[in-house]
Design a protein around this motif. Structure first.
Motif, PDB file in Angstrom:
ATOM      1  N   VAL A   1      -0.776   0.214  -8.119  1.00 61.47           N
ATOM      2  CA  VAL A   1      -1.349   0.404  -6.779  1.00 61.47           C
ATOM      3  C   VAL A   1      -1.210  -0.862  -5.960  1.00 61.47           C
ATOM      4  O   VAL A   1      -0.870  -0.830  -4.771  1.00 61.47           O
ATOM      5  N   SER A   2      -1.460  -2.004  -6.583  1.00 59.60           N
ATOM      6  CA  SER A   2      -1.323  -3.273  -5.879  1.00 59.60           C
ATOM      7  C   SER A   2       0.107  -3.473  -5.387  1.00 59.60           C
ATOM      8  O   SER A   2       0.331  -3.881  -4.238  1.00 59.60           O
ATOM      9  N   ALA A   3       1.078  -3.187  -6.236  1.00 61.76           N
ATOM     10  CA  ALA A   3       2.483  -3.330  -5.843  1.00 61.76           C
ATOM     11  C   ALA A   3       2.831  -2.374  -4.712  1.00 61.76           C
ATOM     12  O   ALA A   3       3.558  -2.731  -3.772  1.00 61.76           O
ATOM     13  N   ALA A   4       2.307  -1.146  -4.775  1.00 68.99           N
ATOM     14  CA  ALA A   4       2.587  -0.170  -3.728  1.00 68.99           C
ATOM     15  C   ALA A   4       2.032  -0.625  -2.385  1.00 68.99           C
ATOM     16  O   ALA A   4       2.695  -0.513  -1.348  1.00 68.99           O
ATOM     17  N   LEU A   5       0.819  -1.148  -2.377  1.00 66.17           N
ATOM     18  CA  LEU A   5       0.193  -1.579  -1.125  1.00 66.17           C
ATOM     19  C   LEU A   5       0.816  -2.853  -0.587  1.00 66.17           C
ATOM     20  O   LEU A   5       0.820  -3.087   0.629  1.00 66.17           O
ATOM     21  N   PRO A  54     -21.084   1.127  -0.974  1.00 61.28           N
ATOM     22  CA  PRO A  54     -20.301   0.040  -1.573  1.00 61.28           C
ATOM     23  C   PRO A  54     -18.859   0.081  -1.095  1.00 61.28           C
ATOM     24  O   PRO A  54     -18.342   1.120  -0.704  1.00 61.28           O
ATOM     25  N   ARG A  55     -18.218  -1.075  -1.115  1.00 58.43           N
ATOM     26  CA  ARG A  55     -16.818  -1.192  -0.701  1.00 58.43           C
ATOM     27  C   ARG A  55     -15.912  -0.575  -1.759  1.00 58.43           C
ATOM     28  O   ARG A  55     -16.121  -0.734  -2.958  1.00 58.43           O
ATOM     29  N   VAL A  56     -14.902   0.155  -1.302  1.00 62.16           N
ATOM     30  CA  VAL A  56     -13.936   0.754  -2.208  1.00 62.16           C
ATOM     31  C   VAL A  56     -13.052  -0.340  -2.782  1.00 62.16           C
ATOM     32  O   VAL A  56     -12.519  -1.170  -2.045  1.00 62.16           O
ATOM     33  N   ARG A  57     -12.933  -0.361  -4.125  1.00 60.85           N
ATOM     34  CA  ARG A  57     -12.158  -1.387  -4.801  1.00 60.85           C
ATOM     35  C   ARG A  57     -10.775  -0.862  -5.178  1.00 60.85           C
ATOM     36  O   ARG A  57     -10.533   0.346  -5.179  1.00 60.85           O
ATOM     37  N   LEU A  58      -9.901  -1.784  -5.496  1.00 63.56           N
ATOM     38  CA  LEU A  58      -8.556  -1.409  -5.915  1.00 63.56           C
ATOM     39  C   LEU A  58      -8.598  -0.540  -7.156  1.00 63.56           C
ATOM     40  O   LEU A  58      -7.838   0.426  -7.283  1.00 63.56           O
ATOM     41  N   VAL A  59      -9.512  -0.843  -8.083  1.00 64.54           N
ATOM     42  CA  VAL A  59      -9.609  -0.062  -9.314  1.00 64.54           C
ATOM     43  C   VAL A  59     -10.054   1.364  -9.020  1.00 64.54           C
ATOM     44  O   VAL A  59      -9.665   2.307  -9.708  1.00 64.54           O
ATOM     45  N   ASP A  60     -10.877   1.550  -7.956  1.00 64.43           N
ATOM     46  CA  ASP A  60     -11.289   2.899  -7.573  1.00 64.43           C
ATOM     47  C   ASP A  60     -10.102   3.707  -7.067  1.00 64.43           C
ATOM     48  O   ASP A  60      -9.957   4.897  -7.385  1.00 64.43           O
ATOM     49  N   VAL A  61      -9.236   3.068  -6.295  1.00 66.61           N
ATOM     50  CA  VAL A  61      -8.042   3.748  -5.797  1.00 66.61           C
ATOM     51  C   VAL A  61      -7.125   4.107  -6.959  1.00 66.61           C
ATOM     52  O   VAL A  61      -6.586   5.218  -7.028  1.00 66.61           O
ATOM     53  N   ALA A  62      -6.944   3.157  -7.880  1.00 65.13           N
ATOM     54  CA  ALA A  62      -6.074   3.407  -9.029  1.00 65.13           C
ATOM     55  C   ALA A  62      -6.587   4.574  -9.864  1.00 65.13           C
ATOM     56  O   ALA A  62      -5.811   5.444 -10.292  1.00 65.13           O
ATOM     57  N   ARG A  63      -7.918   4.599 -10.071  1.00 66.14           N
ATOM     58  CA  ARG A  63      -8.508   5.686 -10.869  1.00 66.14           C
ATOM     59  C   ARG A  63      -8.302   7.033 -10.173  1.00 66.14           C
ATOM     60  O   ARG A  63      -7.951   8.035 -10.790  1.00 66.14           O
ATOM     61  N   GLU A  64      -8.520   7.071  -8.863  1.00 67.22           N
ATOM     62  CA  GLU A  64      -8.385   8.318  -8.111  1.00 67.22           C
ATOM     63  C   GLU A  64      -6.939   8.809  -8.100  1.00 67.22           C
ATOM     64  O   GLU A  64      -6.670  10.008  -8.182  1.00 67.22           O
ATOM     65  N   ALA A  65      -5.976   7.862  -7.988  1.00 66.55           N
ATOM     66  CA  ALA A  65      -4.568   8.239  -7.924  1.00 66.55           C
ATOM     67  C   ALA A  65      -3.963   8.489  -9.298  1.00 66.55           C
ATOM     68  O   ALA A  65      -2.839   8.998  -9.400  1.00 66.55           O
TER      69      ALA A  65
END
Length: 410
Positions: free
Chosen positions: A95-99, A77-88
């Motif tokens: 996370v959206s603002a940072a990217l 599956p494609r990595v989602r923004l929420v997955d990145v936020a959870r990991e970080a």
């Protein structure tokens, strides 16, 4: 659409398993709870999270992957923004603002979000961005001058620099460059979602500019498109190319300068020829010029040898506007018995870095392709994103780098 939703964009594809918090299908989603039984019996939490393990089995059965001898594994599956936020350990908005390079975030938080996204292989949803902006962020790129040999332009130091600088400058603004062959048919690019097309050095009989404008695609080219609706230009001052070189030769005592120019119908080369004739007339000097029949080192060096000639009226200065390797031009002069710069002053319009390393080093005129690319992309972004409607352009000054090949000894 909110800033954060630009990254996620669309819901998962039908029947695709979506990772939950524990890394398995059917975990916790972003909003609420729900049960879905289509294509399987498993249930999952969250409207976005999708189905449970029953879907994976149904997927394998539908696709045939569960048959003996075939792997029964769905695509990752494609990595989602929420997955990145959870990991970080950060919020989705942070996370959206940072990217996006927005928001008031500390450098440490911004780098943490970006590093996590890189490590997890996160990519923004291009489809969502296209829908939000109404653009595909794709720019076509074509070199009109070399239509008969469409990919040889990368062998030219000038066009190689111009192409690379255009691609790099566009990418820094969030656009990708699509290389199109010169002389391409409309059917070959009409289906591409191009936001604009850069046409470098169009020839007089090339229809691509007309076809693009008819298709309502903005065109960015040289000054030959000036005043046409939907067309914009960035160019170099051809008169300055000739004037700077010949004025320099004249100051060094040259009175029989010869010009080697391509047999080309581009605006730049037509203006160079006209400027050369005007300069010679203004100084009361003979108009000496030779045309190179084709681009490339072979035909240009042949034209150089014709220009150098023999007899009592040999030239005392040589300006090579047709692109060729400066060391090869220098060798041709020596084969014809010239001492450079004693008998012959030499200058080349070239971006070839070997000019610095010859003996003597060769004087060059740079058309500054990096500056042309930067000015062109800046204008393009202003048109696409800021609604600039004026069809004006920008004139980029050239640069004369004087070296020993054009300086009289003593």
């Amino acid at each position: 659409m909110t800033e954060a939703s630009e990254h996620d964009g669309a819901t998962p594809e039908r029947g695709a398993a979506v990772p939950g918090q524990d890394g398995h299908a059917g975990g916790t989603g972003d909003a609420g709870t729900g049960t879905r039984t289509r294509s399987g019996t498993g249930s999952g939490s969250g409207a976005e999270a999708g189905t449970g393990s029953g879907d994976a089995g149904a997927w394998a059965e539908r696709s045939g992957a569960a048959r003996p001898g075939r792997a029964a594994a769905p695509p990752a599956p494609r990595v989602r923004l929420v997955d990145v936020a959870r990991e970080a350990g950060l919020s989705k908005t942070t996370v959206s603002a940072a990217l996006n390079g927005t928001g008031r975030l500390s450098p440490e938080v911004r780098e943490k979000a970006r590093d996590t996204a890189r490590r997890m292989g996160y990519r923004p949803n291009a489809t969502a961005r296209q829908l939000r902006a109404g653009r595909a962020r794709l720019i076509g790129y074509v070199v009109g001058e070399l239509a008969d040999t469409p990919w040889t332009f990368l062998e030219s130091p000038y066009f190689a620099r111009l192409t690379g600088a255009t691609a790099a400058t566009a990418l820094a603004r969030g656009y990708a460059v699509v290389l199109l062959p010169a002389g391409s048919l409309q059917s070959e690019w009409a289906a591409l979602p191009l936001d604009a097309v850069v046409v470098a050095d169009p020839v007089a009989d090339d229809r691509i500019v007309e076809d693009l404008l008819a298709a309502r695609i903005p065109v960015f080219s040289d000054r030959s498109v000036e005043g046409r609706p939907g067309a914009h230009w960035v160019d170099v001052d051809a008169t300055a190319v000739v004037g700077q070189a010949l004025d320099h030769f004249h100051a060094q005592g040259a009175r029989r300068p010869v010009l080697v120019v391509p047999d080309s119908t581009t605006r730049f080369h037509r203006e160079v020829d006209a400027a050369h004739r005007a300069w010679c007339a203004a100084h009361g000097l003979p108009v000496l010029s030779v045309r190179a029949a084709e681009p490339g080192n072979g035909p240009v060096i042949q034209a150089v040898e014709t220009a150098l000639g023999s007899g009592p009226d040999r030239p005392d200065a040589l300006l090579v506007v047709a692109e060729a390797s400066p060391p090869l031009v220098l060798d041709a002069a020596r084969r014809h018995g010239y001492d450079v710069p004693g008998d012959l002053l030499l200058a080349c319009v070239s971006e070839d870095e070997t000019a610095v390393h010859t003996e003597p080093p060769v004087t060059t005129l740079s058309l500054r392709p990096d500056a042309v690319a930067e000015a062109g992309i800046a204008h393009l972004v202003a048109v696409l994103e800021q609604g600039l409607r004026e069809t004006g352009g920008a004139l980029v000054p050239v640069r004369l780098d004087v070296r020993a090949s054009s300086l009289r000894r003593g």
